[in-house]
Design a protein around this motif. Sequence first.
Motif, PDB file in Angstrom:
ATOM      1  N   VAL A 259      -5.593   6.118  -6.664  1.00 17.01           N
ATOM      2  CA  VAL A 259      -4.719   5.844  -5.533  1.00 17.01           C
ATOM      3  C   VAL A 259      -3.870   4.593  -5.747  1.00 17.01           C
ATOM      4  O   VAL A 259      -2.702   4.545  -5.315  1.00 17.01           O
ATOM      5  CB  VAL A 259      -5.544   5.730  -4.230  1.00 17.01           C
ATOM      6  CG1 VAL A 259      -6.517   4.569  -4.290  1.00 17.01           C
ATOM      7  CG2 VAL A 259      -4.629   5.634  -3.013  1.00 17.01           C
ATOM      8  N   GLN A 260      -4.388   3.586  -6.437  1.00 20.68           N
ATOM      9  CA  GLN A 260      -3.603   2.378  -6.672  1.00 20.68           C
ATOM     10  C   GLN A 260      -2.341   2.696  -7.459  1.00 20.68           C
ATOM     11  O   GLN A 260      -1.276   2.130  -7.214  1.00 20.68           O
ATOM     12  CB  GLN A 260      -4.442   1.333  -7.425  1.00 20.68           C
ATOM     13  CG  GLN A 260      -5.523   0.681  -6.567  1.00 20.68           C
ATOM     14  CD  GLN A 260      -6.361  -0.290  -7.382  1.00 20.68           C
ATOM     15  OE1 GLN A 260      -6.951   0.058  -8.394  1.00 20.68           O
ATOM     16  NE2 GLN A 260      -6.409  -1.527  -6.938  1.00 20.68           N
ATOM     17  N   GLN A 261      -2.475   3.613  -8.401  1.00 19.21           N
ATOM     18  CA  GLN A 261      -1.336   4.015  -9.211  1.00 19.21           C
ATOM     19  C   GLN A 261      -0.283   4.710  -8.349  1.00 19.21           C
ATOM     20  O   GLN A 261       0.918   4.476  -8.494  1.00 19.21           O
ATOM     21  CB  GLN A 261      -1.805   4.954 -10.324  1.00 19.21           C
ATOM     22  CG  GLN A 261      -0.805   5.162 -11.448  1.00 19.21           C
ATOM     23  CD  GLN A 261      -1.487   5.737 -12.683  1.00 19.21           C
ATOM     24  OE1 GLN A 261      -2.488   5.196 -13.154  1.00 19.21           O
ATOM     25  NE2 GLN A 261      -0.948   6.811 -13.206  1.00 19.21           N
ATOM     26  N   GLY A 262      -0.747   5.567  -7.444  1.00 17.17           N
ATOM     27  CA  GLY A 262       0.171   6.247  -6.548  1.00 17.17           C
ATOM     28  C   GLY A 262       0.865   5.293  -5.603  1.00 17.17           C
ATOM     29  O   GLY A 262       2.078   5.410  -5.361  1.00 17.17           O
ATOM     30  N   ILE A 263       0.127   4.333  -5.064  1.00 17.26           N
ATOM     31  CA  ILE A 263       0.708   3.360  -4.137  1.00 17.26           C
ATOM     32  C   ILE A 263       1.708   2.466  -4.853  1.00 17.26           C
ATOM     33  O   ILE A 263       2.778   2.152  -4.310  1.00 17.26           O
ATOM     34  CB  ILE A 263      -0.400   2.529  -3.467  1.00 17.26           C
ATOM     35  CG1 ILE A 263      -1.194   3.418  -2.494  1.00 17.26           C
ATOM     36  CG2 ILE A 263       0.189   1.333  -2.723  1.00 17.26           C
ATOM     37  CD1 ILE A 263      -2.390   2.749  -1.873  1.00 17.26           C
ATOM     38  N   ARG A 264       1.383   2.057  -6.079  1.00 18.97           N
ATOM     39  CA  ARG A 264       2.341   1.255  -6.849  1.00 18.97           C
ATOM     40  C   ARG A 264       3.651   2.025  -7.037  1.00 18.97           C
ATOM     41  O   ARG A 264       4.739   1.460  -6.951  1.00 18.97           O
ATOM     42  CB  ARG A 264       1.760   0.866  -8.208  1.00 18.97           C
ATOM     43  CG  ARG A 264       0.731  -0.256  -8.154  1.00 18.97           C
ATOM     44  CD  ARG A 264       0.521  -0.874  -9.520  1.00 18.97           C
ATOM     45  NE  ARG A 264       0.041   0.106 -10.496  1.00 18.97           N
ATOM     46  CZ  ARG A 264      -1.240   0.374 -10.726  1.00 18.97           C
ATOM     47  NH1 ARG A 264      -2.175  -0.275 -10.034  1.00 18.97           N
ATOM     48  NH2 ARG A 264      -1.604   1.264 -11.623  1.00 18.97           N
ATOM     49  N   GLY A 265       3.517   3.336  -7.279  1.00 23.48           N
ATOM     50  CA  GLY A 265       4.715   4.155  -7.423  1.00 23.48           C
ATOM     51  C   GLY A 265       5.525   4.199  -6.133  1.00 23.48           C
ATOM     52  O   GLY A 265       6.760   4.116  -6.157  1.00 23.48           O
ATOM     53  N   LEU A 266       4.846   4.323  -4.992  1.00 27.88           N
ATOM     54  CA  LEU A 266       5.531   4.332  -3.701  1.00 27.88           C
ATOM     55  C   LEU A 266       6.308   3.033  -3.483  1.00 27.88           C
ATOM     56  O   LEU A 266       7.429   3.036  -2.965  1.00 27.88           O
ATOM     57  CB  LEU A 266       4.519   4.501  -2.563  1.00 27.88           C
ATOM     58  CG  LEU A 266       3.856   5.864  -2.382  1.00 27.88           C
ATOM     59  CD1 LEU A 266       2.754   5.771  -1.334  1.00 27.88           C
ATOM     60  CD2 LEU A 266       4.877   6.926  -1.981  1.00 27.88           C
ATOM     61  N   ILE A 267       5.701   1.936  -3.901  1.00 29.07           N
ATOM     62  CA  ILE A 267       6.315   0.622  -3.682  1.00 29.07           C
ATOM     63  C   ILE A 267       7.427   0.355  -4.690  1.00 29.07           C
ATOM     64  O   ILE A 267       8.542  -0.035  -4.323  1.00 29.07           O
ATOM     65  CB  ILE A 267       5.239  -0.486  -3.760  1.00 29.07           C
ATOM     66  CG1 ILE A 267       4.243  -0.325  -2.595  1.00 29.07           C
ATOM     67  CG2 ILE A 267       5.887  -1.868  -3.711  1.00 29.07           C
ATOM     68  CD1 ILE A 267       3.041  -1.250  -2.671  1.00 29.07           C
TER      69      ILE A 267
ATOM     70  N   HIS B 291       3.062  -4.171   2.099  1.00 30.42           N
ATOM     71  CA  HIS B 291       2.238  -5.136   1.374  1.00 30.42           C
ATOM     72  C   HIS B 291       0.755  -4.932   1.684  1.00 30.42           C
ATOM     73  O   HIS B 291      -0.107  -5.174   0.832  1.00 30.42           O
ATOM     74  CB  HIS B 291       2.669  -6.561   1.730  1.00 30.42           C
ATOM     75  CG  HIS B 291       4.101  -6.848   1.376  1.00 30.42           C
ATOM     76  ND1 HIS B 291       4.553  -6.857   0.077  1.00 30.42           N
ATOM     77  CD2 HIS B 291       5.177  -7.109   2.161  1.00 30.42           C
ATOM     78  CE1 HIS B 291       5.854  -7.129   0.064  1.00 30.42           C
ATOM     79  NE2 HIS B 291       6.255  -7.273   1.317  1.00 30.42           N
ATOM     80  N   GLU B 292       0.446  -4.477   2.887  1.00 24.58           N
ATOM     81  CA  GLU B 292      -0.941  -4.211   3.254  1.00 24.58           C
ATOM     82  C   GLU B 292      -1.519  -3.100   2.388  1.00 24.58           C
ATOM     83  O   GLU B 292      -2.667  -3.164   1.943  1.00 24.58           O
ATOM     84  CB  GLU B 292      -1.019  -3.818   4.733  1.00 24.58           C
ATOM     85  CG  GLU B 292      -2.423  -3.736   5.288  1.00 24.58           C
ATOM     86  CD  GLU B 292      -3.122  -5.084   5.318  1.00 24.58           C
ATOM     87  OE1 GLU B 292      -4.360  -5.095   5.203  1.00 24.58           O
ATOM     88  OE2 GLU B 292      -2.434  -6.121   5.452  1.00 24.58           O
TER      89      GLU B 292
END
Length: 398
Positions: free
Chosen positions: A207-215, A234-235
């Motif tokens: 999930v961290q990888q996916g969230i980094r992509g979203l950001i 940022h949260e």
Amino acid sequence: MDTFYKGRKVLETLESHGFQAYFVGGSVRDYLIGRSIGDIDITTSAKPEEVQRIFPKVIPVGIEHGTVIVRMDGESIEVTTFRVEEDYSDYRRPDQVHFVRNLEEDLARRDFTINAIAMDRHGNILDPFKGATDIKENCIQTVGSATQRFREDPLRMLRALRFASQLGFQLTAHTFSSLKEGVPLIREISIERTAVELEKLFSGSYVQQGIRGLIHTGLLDHLPIFREYKQLIHELNTVSRPFGSFREVVCLLVLAEPQVPVEMWAKTWKLSNRFKKETGQLLEAINYCKRNKIDRWLVYRLPPHLFGSFARVYEDVFGSINVADLHALRKTLPIEQKRELAVTGSDLVHLFPNRNKGPWINDYLQAIEKKVVSGELTNSKKALKEWVIYEHHPQSTD
């Protein structure tokens, strides 16, 4: 291969009538990766009306686009005719669909190379766009022009990041740059479709990888609420493990930013009343823990099917907790629901015949309910009536 056996008979039947037929899409991808396989899809050179003539029970779910459901031995298997597509004026469905007899033409219309792989009933792989190679190299790229694929259906941008979250794969440089350029198009997609895809992303093992992509692509900047409350982006950057549902995500974001309540999320993202209710229950339970410890009243008020969600949110706020302990505590409850109380509203009215009916009845019942659940009162009519008579002022039940 055991998973594919339920569809093998469909392939054999289509081939016996002179048609080509293959397993295709996510099931083949996950088989090559070694992941568990869900539903299987079949693509065939047979047109929908030909499929209907061959099988005794066919459900025409999307027959205008070549898709039907074949019922075989109690299973539902999606079968789609080889097709090519033209234009996507609504950014979702093709304006025109043309049925073809060539597998490669069909695979060429698909979103990503890892989803454009077919397999025959013998397990032989047909992979004209080198999707198996991309699987080995852990990368995600579109079939053909990324700009064109994302413009056809902008939800594919979110799907690309969802696959990164689920599989731990990286987007190729070209796919990433095209996605970044195309992110404003995500506003063309219905919020309901976006929510479904985003929930899958948040539940991914990476999930961290996916969230980094979203950001890093700026996609979140174009999604409702996130674009108005940038601090929420940022949260999300602090997330370290998968979520079980979108309600858990919203619960954490409401805790971080109370001025964006659950009701606003539900209305803006067009989420169901059940979503709003269950997210509210999670939030109430977490806030209860801020004032109290985990006790009988908490597990009584929180539905057991939310224990897993509660534990994941609790871990982010307070620390780890064992879901089994919550279930064990619930087993100690003297009652599981309010109607099991030994006294009713009618009993209270009979105890105080000179008092007009009003909110005081519910006040008493709530107070009794909490004391019975906590073990302060025995759930017997005699004990509860004695307590009510002694504590006869409504204010004493607060």
